[in-house]
Design a protein around this motif. Structure first.
Motif, PDB file in Angstrom:
ATOM      1  N   ASN A  18       0.806  -1.230   0.000  1.00 44.59           N
ATOM      2  CA  ASN A  18       0.000   0.000   0.000  1.00 44.59           C
ATOM      3  C   ASN A  18       0.830   1.267   0.000  1.00 44.59           C
ATOM      4  OD1 ASN A  18       0.518  -1.089   2.742  1.00 44.59           O
ATOM      5  ND2 ASN A  18      -0.337   0.872   3.396  1.00 44.59           N
ATOM      6  N   THR A  19       2.103   1.168   0.371  1.00 46.45           N
ATOM      7  CA  THR A  19       2.904   2.378   0.572  1.00 46.45           C
ATOM      8  C   THR A  19       4.388   2.051   0.419  1.00 46.45           C
ATOM      9  OG1 THR A  19       3.323   4.206   2.142  1.00 46.45           O
ATOM     10  CG2 THR A  19       3.076   2.008   3.086  1.00 46.45           C
ATOM     11  N   GLY A  20       5.217   3.082   0.407  1.00 42.82           N
ATOM     12  CA  GLY A  20       6.669   2.928   0.522  1.00 42.82           C
ATOM     13  C   GLY A  20       7.294   2.010  -0.509  1.00 42.82           C
ATOM     14  N   LEU A  21       8.217   1.189  -0.038  1.00 42.07           N
ATOM     15  CA  LEU A  21       8.993   0.337  -0.940  1.00 42.07           C
ATOM     16  C   LEU A  21       8.109  -0.721  -1.596  1.00 42.07           C
ATOM     17  CD1 LEU A  21      12.260  -0.159   1.169  1.00 42.07           C
ATOM     18  CD2 LEU A  21      11.638   1.686  -0.404  1.00 42.07           C
ATOM     19  N   ASN A 184      16.267 -14.872  -3.038  1.00 37.87           N
ATOM     20  CA  ASN A 184      17.258 -13.810  -2.873  1.00 37.87           C
ATOM     21  C   ASN A 184      16.662 -12.703  -2.018  1.00 37.87           C
ATOM     22  OD1 ASN A 184      19.602 -14.585  -4.698  1.00 37.87           O
ATOM     23  ND2 ASN A 184      17.896 -14.743  -6.145  1.00 37.87           N
ATOM     24  N   ALA A 185      17.503 -11.755  -1.658  1.00 31.17           N
ATOM     25  CA  ALA A 185      17.023 -10.617  -0.869  1.00 31.17           C
ATOM     26  C   ALA A 185      17.589  -9.321  -1.436  1.00 31.17           C
ATOM     27  CB  ALA A 185      17.448 -10.765   0.592  1.00 31.17           C
ATOM     28  N   ILE A 186      16.891  -8.250  -1.151  1.00 29.79           N
ATOM     29  CA  ILE A 186      17.379  -6.900  -1.432  1.00 29.79           C
ATOM     30  C   ILE A 186      17.571  -6.221  -0.083  1.00 29.79           C
ATOM     31  CG2 ILE A 186      16.815  -4.637  -2.400  1.00 29.79           C
ATOM     32  CD1 ILE A 186      15.050  -6.117  -4.461  1.00 29.79           C
ATOM     33  N   ALA A 187      18.711  -5.574   0.087  1.00 26.82           N
ATOM     34  CA  ALA A 187      18.950  -4.801   1.312  1.00 26.82           C
ATOM     35  C   ALA A 187      18.884  -3.318   0.957  1.00 26.82           C
ATOM     36  CB  ALA A 187      20.303  -5.154   1.903  1.00 26.82           C
ATOM     37  N   PRO A 188      17.726  -2.695   1.192  1.00 27.97           N
ATOM     38  CA  PRO A 188      17.643  -1.258   0.890  1.00 27.97           C
ATOM     39  C   PRO A 188      18.497  -0.467   1.876  1.00 27.97           C
ATOM     40  CG  PRO A 188      15.449  -2.250   1.209  1.00 27.97           C
ATOM     41  CD  PRO A 188      16.467  -3.210   1.732  1.00 27.97           C
ATOM     42  N   GLY A 189      19.090   0.596   1.389  1.00 22.59           N
ATOM     43  CA  GLY A 189      19.769   1.524   2.289  1.00 22.59           C
ATOM     44  C   GLY A 189      18.746   2.405   2.974  1.00 22.59           C
ATOM     45  N   TYR A 190      19.035   3.679   3.062  1.00 25.61           N
ATOM     46  CA  TYR A 190      18.123   4.613   3.735  1.00 25.61           C
ATOM     47  C   TYR A 190      17.201   5.253   2.715  1.00 25.61           C
ATOM     48  CZ  TYR A 190      20.641   3.913   8.045  1.00 25.61           C
ATOM     49  OH  TYR A 190      21.173   3.343   9.175  1.00 25.61           O
ATOM     50  N   PHE A 191      15.930   4.835   2.738  1.00 24.60           N
ATOM     51  CA  PHE A 191      14.929   5.306   1.780  1.00 24.60           C
ATOM     52  C   PHE A 191      13.886   6.169   2.496  1.00 24.60           C
ATOM     53  CE2 PHE A 191      16.839   2.152  -0.822  1.00 24.60           C
ATOM     54  CZ  PHE A 191      16.484   2.426  -2.131  1.00 24.60           C
ATOM     55  N   HIS A 217      22.030  11.369  -1.316  1.00 26.29           N
ATOM     56  CA  HIS A 217      20.598  11.604  -1.044  1.00 26.29           C
ATOM     57  C   HIS A 217      19.952  10.340  -0.498  1.00 26.29           C
ATOM     58  CE1 HIS A 217      20.446   9.898  -5.171  1.00 26.29           C
ATOM     59  NE2 HIS A 217      19.286   9.405  -4.798  1.00 26.29           N
ATOM     60  N   TRP A 218      18.864  10.532   0.271  1.00 27.21           N
ATOM     61  CA  TRP A 218      18.043   9.409   0.707  1.00 27.21           C
ATOM     62  C   TRP A 218      17.489   8.735  -0.549  1.00 27.21           C
ATOM     63  CZ3 TRP A 218      16.438   7.821   5.719  1.00 27.21           C
ATOM     64  CH2 TRP A 218      16.974   8.583   6.767  1.00 27.21           C
ATOM     65  N   GLY A 219      17.369   7.403  -0.498  1.00 30.46           N
ATOM     66  CA  GLY A 219      16.795   6.699  -1.644  1.00 30.46           C
ATOM     67  C   GLY A 219      15.333   7.055  -1.822  1.00 30.46           C
ATOM     68  N   GLU A 220      14.908   7.176  -3.055  1.00 33.45           N
ATOM     69  CA  GLU A 220      13.480   7.299  -3.363  1.00 33.45           C
ATOM     70  C   GLU A 220      12.967   5.898  -3.695  1.00 33.45           C
ATOM     71  OE1 GLU A 220      11.600   9.815  -2.861  1.00 33.45           O
ATOM     72  OE2 GLU A 220      13.304  11.059  -2.273  1.00 33.45           O
ATOM     73  N   GLY A 241      20.470 -16.934  -3.352  1.00 34.59           N
ATOM     74  CA  GLY A 241      20.957 -16.730  -1.986  1.00 34.59           C
ATOM     75  C   GLY A 241      21.730 -15.447  -1.740  1.00 34.59           C
ATOM     76  N   ILE A 242      21.575 -14.466  -2.630  1.00 37.01           N
ATOM     77  CA  ILE A 242      22.304 -13.208  -2.409  1.00 37.01           C
ATOM     78  C   ILE A 242      21.452 -12.220  -1.612  1.00 37.01           C
ATOM     79  CG2 ILE A 242      23.682 -13.426  -4.521  1.00 37.01           C
ATOM     80  CD1 ILE A 242      21.906 -10.982  -5.557  1.00 37.01           C
ATOM     81  N   VAL A 243      22.139 -11.307  -0.949  1.00 33.73           N
ATOM     82  CA  VAL A 243      21.478 -10.150  -0.330  1.00 33.73           C
ATOM     83  C   VAL A 243      22.069  -8.937  -1.039  1.00 33.73           C
ATOM     84  CG1 VAL A 243      20.984  -8.917   1.804  1.00 33.73           C
ATOM     85  CG2 VAL A 243      21.358 -11.398   1.857  1.00 33.73           C
ATOM     86  N   LEU A 244      21.282  -8.366  -1.932  1.00 37.50           N
ATOM     87  CA  LEU A 244      21.765  -7.314  -2.843  1.00 37.50           C
ATOM     88  C   LEU A 244      21.534  -5.932  -2.231  1.00 37.50           C
ATOM     89  CD1 LEU A 244      22.677  -6.284  -5.671  1.00 37.50           C
ATOM     90  CD2 LEU A 244      20.291  -6.547  -6.411  1.00 37.50           C
ATOM     91  N   PRO A 245      22.603  -5.248  -1.844  1.00 31.52           N
ATOM     92  CA  PRO A 245      22.402  -3.896  -1.300  1.00 31.52           C
ATOM     93  C   PRO A 245      22.016  -2.916  -2.404  1.00 31.52           C
ATOM     94  CG  PRO A 245      24.552  -4.802  -0.662  1.00 31.52           C
ATOM     95  CD  PRO A 245      24.011  -5.645  -1.792  1.00 31.52           C
ATOM     96  N   VAL A 246      21.026  -2.092  -2.103  1.00 28.60           N
ATOM     97  CA  VAL A 246      20.661  -0.968  -2.988  1.00 28.60           C
ATOM     98  C   VAL A 246      20.653   0.236  -2.052  1.00 28.60           C
ATOM     99  CG1 VAL A 246      18.916  -0.025  -4.561  1.00 28.60           C
ATOM    100  CG2 VAL A 246      19.284  -2.493  -4.458  1.00 28.60           C
ATOM    101  N   ASP A 247      21.840   0.821  -1.887  1.00 25.30           N
ATOM    102  CA  ASP A 247      22.056   1.681  -0.725  1.00 25.30           C
ATOM    103  C   ASP A 247      22.804   2.978  -1.007  1.00 25.30           C
ATOM    104  OD1 ASP A 247      24.550   0.712  -1.267  1.00 25.30           O
ATOM    105  OD2 ASP A 247      24.980  -0.029   0.751  1.00 25.30           O
ATOM    106  N   GLY A 248      22.887   3.356  -2.276  1.00 26.44           N
ATOM    107  CA  GLY A 248      23.600   4.594  -2.598  1.00 26.44           C
ATOM    108  C   GLY A 248      25.075   4.541  -2.233  1.00 26.44           C
ATOM    109  N   GLY A 249      25.598   3.336  -1.996  1.00 27.38           N
ATOM    110  CA  GLY A 249      27.015   3.174  -1.677  1.00 27.38           C
ATOM    111  C   GLY A 249      27.333   3.101  -0.192  1.00 27.38           C
ATOM    112  N   TRP A 250      26.288   3.087   0.663  1.00 25.56           N
ATOM    113  CA  TRP A 250      26.492   3.106   2.125  1.00 25.56           C
ATOM    114  C   TRP A 250      27.478   2.049   2.593  1.00 25.56           C
ATOM    115  CZ3 TRP A 250      24.472   5.925   6.325  1.00 25.56           C
ATOM    116  CH2 TRP A 250      24.637   5.340   7.580  1.00 25.56           C
ATOM    117  N   LEU A 251      27.313   0.808   2.150  1.00 26.80           N
ATOM    118  CA  LEU A 251      28.163  -0.280   2.648  1.00 26.80           C
ATOM    119  C   LEU A 251      29.568  -0.229   2.072  1.00 26.80           C
ATOM    120  CD1 LEU A 251      25.715  -3.343   2.686  1.00 26.80           C
ATOM    121  CD2 LEU A 251      26.659  -2.133   4.664  1.00 26.80           C
ATOM    122  N   ALA A 252      29.737   0.567   1.033  1.00 26.79           N
ATOM    123  CA  ALA A 252      31.069   0.695   0.445  1.00 26.79           C
ATOM    124  C   ALA A 252      31.956   1.629   1.272  1.00 26.79           C
ATOM    125  CB  ALA A 252      30.967   1.223  -0.988  1.00 26.79           C
ATOM    126  N   ARG A 253      31.347   2.411   2.181  1.00 26.35           N
ATOM    127  CA  ARG A 253      32.138   3.347   2.984  1.00 26.35           C
ATOM    128  C   ARG A 253      32.941   2.624   4.039  1.00 26.35           C
ATOM    129  NH1 ARG A 253      30.649   8.972   2.644  1.00 26.35           N
ATOM    130  NH2 ARG A 253      32.139   9.408   4.300  1.00 26.35           N
TER     131      ARG A 253
END
Ligand code: NAP
Length: 253
Positions: A18-21, A184-191, A217-220, A241-253
């Motif tokens: 209904n909302t968000g992601l 599989n999984a998606i790991a959203p960053g800060y949305f 920027h915060w993820g849209e 079996g992957i957990v795919l980050p979609v995080d604007g590069g957060w985990l790369a820091r």
């Protein structure tokens, strides 16, 4: 063989649509051609309108409170009654409770674990049973979190649930890859969604988070759609079996 991101003829189930992601994922899957069952406890009117506007697949709303296992079998059967199939399951619905670990209550522990982990497991089981029973392929996409990799603060049951979800994703992939089901999984960053409203409203936390995101920027929510389509489509048939980050590069820091 051409790489395919086409979901025409497939039926997806998206929880918390209904909302968000969840809404953005439902619209993206429909845009790629899938019919989408919108599952949740609130009105799906906005998402139904967005799916219709996007073109592509159709939508059906299924009323379900996922804090108990009551709707599990019904969500699958109502979907299959609608289109004759259920090919893709996106376990997106999730909640968060914030308090210091020292004060955290059993109620806040159980509420989060029930929605974020227990129902996810049993819905995945019901989804897989109907696929395996028919000898058909399918895709499960769990919406994990950066807290599948990191500790966080003041969210003990959320971190436990999302870390558990990463492990569950790998276990189910190991058991079901050979049966034609990709898990599989998606790991959203800060949305920017209801889930992160408290963080965005706190000037200090907001600045600290923004300062660490390489993308700046915060993820849209729409920025998550491509990863969901990939993991739902034939293009990812050998991805398990992957957990795919979609995080604007957060985990790369
Ligand atoms: P949201 O706007 O709060 O959406 C959460 C969704 O889950 C809503 O549709 C909500 O429905 C649904 N839900 C919660 N409890 C439910 C229940 N008992 N029965 C049925 N539906 C229920 O937050 P969001 O950010 O889009 O969250 C979606 C997923 O992404 C969650 O699993 C969250 O943990 C994860 N995530 C979000 C972020 C982020 O930065 N936003 C980051 C990492 C992971 P109602 O509207 O009816 O409550």
């Amino acid at each position: 063989m051409a790489v395919s991101f086409d979901l025409t003829g497939k039926t997806a189930i998206v929880t918390g649509a209904n909302t968000g992601l969840g809404q953005a994922i439902a619209v993206a899957l429909a845009g790629a051609g899938a019919d989408v069952a919108l599952v949740g406890r609130s009105s799906m009117a906005d998402t139904e309108a967005a799916v219709a506007k996007a073109g592509g697949g159709r939508s059906l709303s299924i009323q379900a409170d996922l804090s108990t296992l009551e709707p599990v079998e019904r969500v699958i059967s109502e979907t299959v009654d609608w289109t004759g199939r259920a090919d893709i399951l996106v376990n997106n619905a999730g909640i968060i409770r914030r308090a210091d670990a020292i004060d955290f209550t059993e109620a806040d522990w159980d509420a989060v674990m029930d929605v974020n982990l227990k129902t996810v497991f049993f819905l995945s089981q019901a989804f897989a049973r109907q696929l395996i029973g028919k000898g058909e392929r399918g895709k499960i996409i769990n919406i994990a979190s950066l807290l599948s990799f990191q500790g966080g603060i003041r969210i003990p049951s959320y971190t436990a649930s999302k870390s558990g979800l990463a492990g569950l994703t790998r276990l189910l992939a190991c058991e079901w890859a050979g049966k034609g089901i990709n898990v599989n999984a998606i790991a959203p960053g800060y949305f920017s969604t209801n889930n992160t409203e408290a963080l965005r409203n706190d000037p200090d936390r907001n600045a600290a988070i923004l300062g660490r995101i390489p993308a700046g920027h915060w993820g849209e929510p729409e920025e998550l759609g491509g990863a969901a389509v990939f993991l739902a489509a034939p293009a990812s048939d050998y991805v398990h079996g992957i957990v795919l980050p979609v995080d604007g590069g957060w985990l790369a820091r």
